[in-house]
Design a protein around this motif. Structure first.
Motif, PDB file in Angstrom:
ATOM      1  N   ASP A   7       0.935  -1.159  -0.005  1.00 23.03           N
ATOM      2  CA  ASP A   7       0.082   0.084   0.015  1.00 23.03           C
ATOM      3  C   ASP A   7       0.674   1.222   0.016  1.00 23.03           C
ATOM      4  N   LEU A   8       1.921   1.203   0.556  1.00 26.63           N
ATOM      5  CA  LEU A   8       2.934   2.418   0.799  1.00 26.63           C
ATOM      6  C   LEU A   8       3.968   2.425  -0.097  1.00 26.63           C
ATOM      7  N   GLN A  30       8.190   6.044   2.054  1.00 32.97           N
ATOM      8  CA  GLN A  30       7.412   6.254   3.072  1.00 32.97           C
ATOM      9  C   GLN A  30       7.540   5.177   4.286  1.00 32.97           C
ATOM     10  N   ALA A  83       3.818  10.993  -0.950  1.00 34.60           N
ATOM     11  CA  ALA A  83       3.436  10.014  -0.050  1.00 34.60           C
ATOM     12  C   ALA A  83       1.898   9.587  -0.216  1.00 34.60           C
ATOM     13  N   VAL A  84       1.317   8.290   0.379  1.00 34.36           N
ATOM     14  CA  VAL A  84       0.045   8.066   0.462  1.00 34.36           C
ATOM     15  C   VAL A  84      -0.398   7.930   1.718  1.00 34.36           C
ATOM     16  N   SER A  85      -1.913   8.327   1.818  1.00 31.56           N
ATOM     17  CA  SER A  85      -2.332   8.419   3.092  1.00 31.56           C
ATOM     18  C   SER A  85      -2.642   6.964   3.752  1.00 31.56           C
ATOM     19  N   PRO A  86      -1.799   6.727   5.058  1.00 25.26           N
ATOM     20  CA  PRO A  86      -1.910   5.162   5.468  1.00 25.26           C
ATOM     21  C   PRO A  86      -3.324   5.093   5.880  1.00 25.26           C
ATOM     22  N   SER A  87      -3.865   3.724   5.971  1.00 26.34           N
ATOM     23  CA  SER A  87      -5.114   3.273   6.335  1.00 26.34           C
ATOM     24  C   SER A  87      -4.652   2.783   7.953  1.00 26.34           C
ATOM     25  N   ASN A 142      -2.746  -0.092   8.188  1.00 29.55           N
ATOM     26  CA  ASN A 142      -1.121   0.305   7.919  1.00 29.55           C
ATOM     27  C   ASN A 142      -0.646   1.026   9.148  1.00 29.55           C
ATOM     28  N   TRP A 143      -1.347   1.694   9.750  1.00 28.40           N
ATOM     29  CA  TRP A 143      -0.689   2.050  11.221  1.00 28.40           C
ATOM     30  C   TRP A 143      -0.682   1.076  12.093  1.00 28.40           C
TER      31      TRP A 143
END
Length: 299
Positions: free
Chosen positions: A30-31, A35, A199-203, A206-207
């Motif tokens: 995803d990232l 990042q 960057a991509v906004s982490p879900s 993801n966090w």
């Protein structure tokens, strides 16, 4: 009994690192790699920095700008970027197999740069071990994956880190070194992120994976330090290779990888060569100690 405790701690550390790799590979779906490096580098720097401060160790010191520390940070940078990229782009099983060549690279570097005496037996083991790496990478064959070279980059970067650590002033603690090593990764990750497009906004998932990777990485670090302090280094160190066993299990069960015979054979050769090198170094060290005691008794 202490050696058994040390070996158990080493196995736990390797399990922790293998699980950390699993979460990093999941994040890579995803990232961007840059990042991931920023998040892991910043998180690790904060955790180890707070640990250093809690023990009364200053984070700013003239020793931390010394040549060996800077060289160690560079090795950490090269190695971490290489391995995280390899995990993201190649099968976890092959990247982990190649990483097992790091002790052989350390022995090679010690012979070339630190002028340590390495006999023909260990030179042979080094060559055989790197032949195992070629079996995993298989350059020139249909199964060649160019991204596997990032794992080779990781081997030499981490070997540089380990060799530089030997020359680090004793006034610099492990917590300080770890904090600076992680912090060095952040600007490099920022550069890679800029080059890759942002960057991509982490879900939330993801966090969660980032947090688990950091917790496992720090816990594994503590376990490996404790293992080295509890047991004899020569007895405990070979258990580092259990990391590959955990990585293969995770690769098959979690990522549905199917390592082929050539990869498994190459991994077995790398491990066998590393174990032989460790055994040979242990024998030579004991021989030198006996000779030193004999010389002392003759005086």
């Amino acid at each position: 009994m202490e050696n058994l405790r040390g070996s158990a701690l080493m196995v736990l550390a390797m399990a922790g690192f293998a699980l950390e790799d699993m979460f990093i590979k999941r994040l890579a779906d995803d990232l961007p790699v840059g990042q991931i490096l920023i998040l892991l580098g910043a998180g690790g720097a904060v955790i180890f920095g707070l640990a250093a401060l809690s023990r009364g160790h200053a984070l700013l010191s003239r020793d931390l700008l010394s040549g060996p520390v800077m060289l160690r940070n560079l090795g950490e940078l090269i190695g971490t970027i290489g391995f995280v990229t390899a995990i993201a782009l190649t099968p976890l099983s092959s990247a982990s197999a190649i990483l097992q060549a790091t002790p052989l690279a350390v022995t090679l570097g010690a012979a070339l740069f630190l002028r340590e005496q390495v006999g023909w037996r260990r030179w042979s083991a080094i060559l055989v071990g790197f032949a195992g790496v070629l079996m995993v990478i298989r350059p020139g064959l249909s199964g060649f994956e160019p991204a596997s070279l990032f794992a080779v980059q990781a081997v030499f970067g981490l070997a540089m880190r380990d060799l530089a650590t030997r020359a680090v002033p004793h006034t610099v603690t492990s917590m300080q070194l770890s904090s600076y090593g992680f912090a060095t990764i952040v600007p490099a990750g920022a550069l890679l992120l800029w080059l890759s497009g942002g960057a991509v906004s982490p879900s939330a998932a993801n966090w969660r994976d980032i947090a688990l990777a950091l917790v496992l990485g720090v816990a594994a670090y503590y376990a490996i330090v404790a293992a080295m302090r509890v047991g004899e280094v020569s007895f405990v160190t070979p258990f580092r290779y259990t990391r590959l066993i955990f990585a293969l299990v995770i690769a098959v069960l979690i990522f549905d990888e199917q390592p082929d015979a050539l990869t498994l054979m190459g991994a077995a050769i790398i491990i066998a060569s590393g174990l032989y090198t460790l055994l040979r170094e242990r024998r030579l060290r004991r021989k030198a100690q006996r000779q030193a005691r004999h010389n002392a008794a003759m005086r």
